[in-house]
Scaffold this active site. Structure first.
Site, short mmCIF file in Angstrom:
data_model
loop_
_atom_site.label_atom_id
_atom_site.label_comp_id
_atom_site.label_asym_id
_atom_site.label_seq_id
_atom_site.Cartn_x
_atom_site.Cartn_y
_atom_site.Cartn_z
N LYS A 13 0.84 -1.21 0.00
CA LYS A 13 0.00 0.00 0.00
C LYS A 13 0.87 1.27 0.00
CE LYS A 13 -2.03 -1.20 3.88
NZ LYS A 13 -1.33 -2.48 4.19
N ARG A 88 -9.93 0.47 8.66
CA ARG A 88 -9.41 -0.86 8.97
C ARG A 88 -10.42 -1.70 9.73
NH1 ARG A 88 -3.63 0.17 8.96
NH2 ARG A 88 -2.48 -1.75 9.28
N ARG A 161 11.18 -0.98 11.18
CA ARG A 161 10.08 -0.81 12.13
C ARG A 161 10.09 -1.87 13.22
NH1 ARG A 161 4.84 0.10 8.35
NH2 ARG A 161 3.94 -1.20 9.96
#
Ligand code: AP5
Length: 216
Positions: A13, A88, A161
């Site tokens: 995305k 979401r 991350r």
């Protein structure tokens, strides 16, 4: 143009949003990025969100709905925007619908990136980002020309991350299938869903998305 990029963690995305930003000159609104910025700034929201993100769970609907509503009121969103990672949950999708109605906006389409689960884990495990300009990379699929230097800004500030590990990824995938996957049917029923095969090369997928957007 106002569109949603829908897909599991690691589907691409963020990667594809960057292509759309360049081509259509509309901003990418990533709730994940916004929450990580809040965490880095140690704001009230950031302090609440940190543990949840690190565990791979979803931050509460009221927090993200508030963040998105404020963000789309900003001037750079006047001509359109790309929602990446929002909505979401069904509750977020309903809230987005209400928000659009109140603000007199229309959703152009929802692009669903379809990727198989094994590929998702591999993509997330190899991901890193330039801490200076945000350019995304991958150990195997998109390495920088020089191992420690960003191709885009030249800085040597690569970061990974905290939630990009196998255990957290499993929790994130569970959250996706339980909470987010029902949005595929939700937007299909509204006639807004456009499925795109997310298993090809990054440029090939970008050109397929471009075809979809040009056909709107
Ligand atoms: P968020 O930041 O939104 O993460 P995510 O949805 O898990 O998605 P990712 O950013 O991991 O993946 P992506 O699809 O953008 O893939 P990318 O392009 O980087 O959310 C993080 C957390 O914040 C959540 O877990 C939650 O806690 C919280 N949160 C955020 N929004 C929320 C909301 N609305 N409600 C509640 N909580 C929320 O690609 C991945 C890698 O693959 C890259 O290295 C890339 O180079 C590579 N790649 C991309 N495409 C390809 C390809 N075609 N072939 C090979 N490699 C590829």
């Amino acid at each position: 143009m106002r569109l949603i990029l829908l897909g599991p963690p690691g589907a691409g995305k963020g990667t594809q949003a960057k292509y759309i930003v360049d081509k259509h000159a509309i901003p990418q609104l990533s709730t994940g990025d916004m929450l990580r910025e809040a965490v880095a700034a140690k704001s009230k929201i950031g302090l609440r969100a940190k543990k949840i993100i690190d565990a791979g769970k979803l931050v509460s609907d009221d927090i993200v709905i508030g963040i998105v509503s404020e963000r789309i009121d900003q001037e750079d969103c006047a001509k359109g925007f790309i929602l990446d990672g929002f909505p979401r949950t069904l509750q977020q999708a309903d809230a987005l619908g209400d928000m659009f109605e109140e603000k007199g906006l229309e959703l152009s389409c929802v692009v669903e990136l379809q990727v198989n689960d094994d590929a998702l884990v591999e993509r997330v495990a190899g991901r890193f980002t330039c801490g200076n300009c945000g350019e995304g990379y991958h150990d195997k699929f998109k390495p920088p020309a020089k191992p420690t230097k960003c191709d885009r800004c030249g800085k040597e500030e690569f970061t990974r991350r905290a939630d990009d590990n196998e255990e957290t990824m499993r929790t994130r995938l569970r959250a996706y299938y339980k909470e987010t996957a029902p949005l595929v049917g939700y937007y299909y029923a509204k006639g807004l869903l456009k499925g795109v095969d997310g298993m090809g090369s990054i440029p090939k997928i970008a050109s397929e998305i471009d075809e979809v957007l040009n056909s709107l």
